[in-house]
Design a protein around this motif. Sequence first.
Motif, short mmCIF file in Angstrom:
data_model
loop_
_atom_site.label_atom_id
_atom_site.label_comp_id
_atom_site.label_asym_id
_atom_site.label_seq_id
_atom_site.Cartn_x
_atom_site.Cartn_y
_atom_site.Cartn_z
N ALA A 278 0.84 -1.20 0.00
CA ALA A 278 0.00 0.00 0.00
C ALA A 278 0.88 1.26 0.00
O ALA A 278 0.59 2.23 -0.72
N LYS A 279 1.95 1.23 0.79
CA LYS A 279 2.86 2.38 0.87
C LYS A 279 3.51 2.67 -0.48
O LYS A 279 3.70 3.83 -0.86
N ASN A 280 3.84 1.61 -1.22
CA ASN A 280 4.47 1.76 -2.53
C ASN A 280 3.45 1.89 -3.66
O ASN A 280 3.82 1.84 -4.84
N GLU A 281 2.16 2.01 -3.29
CA GLU A 281 1.08 2.23 -4.25
C GLU A 281 0.87 1.07 -5.22
O GLU A 281 0.37 1.27 -6.33
N LEU A 282 1.27 -0.12 -4.81
CA LEU A 282 0.96 -1.30 -5.61
C LEU A 282 -0.48 -1.72 -5.35
O LEU A 282 -1.14 -2.28 -6.23
N LEU A 283 -0.92 -1.48 -4.13
CA LEU A 283 -2.25 -1.91 -3.70
C LEU A 283 -3.10 -0.68 -3.36
O LEU A 283 -2.67 0.16 -2.58
N PRO A 284 -4.29 -0.58 -3.96
CA PRO A 284 -5.17 0.54 -3.60
C PRO A 284 -5.49 0.50 -2.10
O PRO A 284 -5.53 -0.58 -1.50
N PRO A 285 -5.70 1.65 -1.49
CA PRO A 285 -5.95 1.68 -0.05
C PRO A 285 -7.25 0.96 0.32
O PRO A 285 -8.21 0.96 -0.46
N PRO A 286 -7.28 0.33 1.49
CA PRO A 286 -8.50 -0.35 1.94
C PRO A 286 -9.57 0.68 2.33
O PRO A 286 -9.26 1.86 2.55
N LEU A 287 -10.80 0.24 2.38
CA LEU A 287 -11.90 1.10 2.79
C LEU A 287 -12.26 0.75 4.23
O LEU A 287 -12.69 -0.38 4.52
N LYS A 288 -12.05 1.69 5.14
CA LYS A 288 -12.31 1.47 6.57
C LYS A 288 -11.60 0.21 7.07
O LYS A 288 -12.18 -0.63 7.76
N LEU B 197 -3.38 -8.63 -4.83
CA LEU B 197 -2.35 -9.26 -4.00
C LEU B 197 -1.83 -10.55 -4.63
O LEU B 197 -0.64 -10.87 -4.52
N ILE B 198 -2.70 -11.28 -5.28
CA ILE B 198 -2.27 -12.51 -5.97
C ILE B 198 -1.35 -12.17 -7.13
O ILE B 198 -0.30 -12.82 -7.33
N PHE B 199 -1.70 -11.16 -7.90
CA PHE B 199 -0.81 -10.71 -8.98
C PHE B 199 0.55 -10.30 -8.41
O PHE B 199 1.60 -10.69 -8.94
N ILE B 200 0.54 -9.52 -7.34
CA ILE B 200 1.79 -9.06 -6.73
C ILE B 200 2.63 -10.24 -6.26
O ILE B 200 3.86 -10.26 -6.44
N GLU C 186 4.69 -1.78 -9.86
CA GLU C 186 3.84 -0.59 -9.82
C GLU C 186 3.53 -0.11 -11.24
O GLU C 186 2.38 0.19 -11.58
N THR C 187 4.56 -0.06 -12.09
CA THR C 187 4.37 0.38 -13.48
C THR C 187 3.38 -0.51 -14.21
O THR C 187 2.55 -0.04 -15.00
N LEU C 188 3.45 -1.79 -13.94
CA LEU C 188 2.61 -2.77 -14.62
C LEU C 188 1.17 -2.77 -14.10
O LEU C 188 0.22 -2.84 -14.88
N LEU C 189 1.03 -2.67 -12.78
CA LEU C 189 -0.30 -2.79 -12.18
C LEU C 189 -1.08 -1.47 -12.12
O LEU C 189 -2.30 -1.48 -12.07
N LYS C 190 -0.35 -0.36 -12.11
CA LYS C 190 -1.02 0.94 -11.95
C LYS C 190 -2.12 1.18 -12.99
O LYS C 190 -3.24 1.55 -12.64
N PRO C 191 -1.85 0.95 -14.29
CA PRO C 191 -2.93 1.15 -15.28
C PRO C 191 -4.10 0.20 -15.06
O PRO C 191 -5.25 0.55 -15.38
N ILE C 192 -3.81 -0.98 -14.55
CA ILE C 192 -4.88 -1.96 -14.30
C ILE C 192 -5.77 -1.49 -13.15
O ILE C 192 -7.00 -1.48 -13.26
N THR C 193 -5.15 -1.11 -12.05
CA THR C 193 -5.94 -0.68 -10.88
C THR C 193 -6.64 0.65 -11.15
O THR C 193 -7.76 0.88 -10.69
N GLU C 194 -5.98 1.53 -11.90
CA GLU C 194 -6.59 2.83 -12.21
C GLU C 194 -7.84 2.68 -13.09
O GLU C 194 -8.80 3.43 -12.95
N ASN C 195 -7.80 1.71 -13.99
CA ASN C 195 -8.89 1.57 -14.97
C ASN C 195 -9.95 0.55 -14.61
O ASN C 195 -11.10 0.67 -15.08
N TYR C 196 -9.60 -0.45 -13.82
CA TYR C 196 -10.55 -1.55 -13.61
C TYR C 196 -10.87 -1.85 -12.15
O TYR C 196 -11.76 -2.65 -11.88
N PHE C 197 -10.15 -1.24 -11.22
CA PHE C 197 -10.38 -1.52 -9.80
C PHE C 197 -11.60 -0.73 -9.31
O PHE C 197 -11.64 0.50 -9.40
N HIS C 198 -12.61 -1.46 -8.83
CA HIS C 198 -13.84 -0.86 -8.30
C HIS C 198 -14.49 0.11 -9.30
O HIS C 198 -14.81 1.25 -8.97
N THR C 199 -14.64 -0.36 -10.51
CA THR C 199 -15.33 0.45 -11.52
C THR C 199 -16.55 -0.34 -12.01
O THR C 199 -16.68 -1.54 -11.75
#
Length: 203
Positions: free
Chosen positions: A66-76, A87-90, A103-116
Amino acid sequence: MTINTEDILNSILESISRIDYVKADEIPNIDLYMDQVTTFMNDHMKSSKRYEDDKILTKTMINNYAKNELLPPPLKKKYSKEHVMVLIFIYYFKNILSIKDIETLLKPITENYFHTDKELSFTDLYEEVCSLEKSRIDHLKEDITEIYRTSSETFSDADEENREFLRLFSFICTLSFDVYVKKQLIEKLVDALPPSDNRKHKK
């Protein structure tokens, strides 16, 4: 030195045949606390451990991701099904790639498809990639068997005492070269990716 490399090969091929991935419908649909996430990962991915006391995932690892921005922050302080998939990908990437590359590889994935609510969901993406990897198993077994065969024909002039070890060494070196070349290819592909807006901003 007596080494039964054929037994080793058979054991490897059997292990490869048993390789499977954590399917999306096996991941809870409810949000999980960190302890529940680590327990799930350690239970469902234990077959990939080298040693019995190895940990697949720890709280420290999750915090670092999470600190290195590989994982989006949790909700509550809770992690969703999609968090677990990330986490499995990581987990698999970290064996061959740096944190920066992941981070370079996963960032576009999480930005475009995570919780959308896009037509292609993160779950669809996860299942598509994992099923493709699963389909590679028979090809991998064939490749490894061929490498073993050619390695077994090396060092025919070596003394009998050390011949099997030298052939095993040849087998390991050839497998390592294969990994090295693929790692180089992956790094070049990652380097060719356009930086995300966040990475541009950091620079």
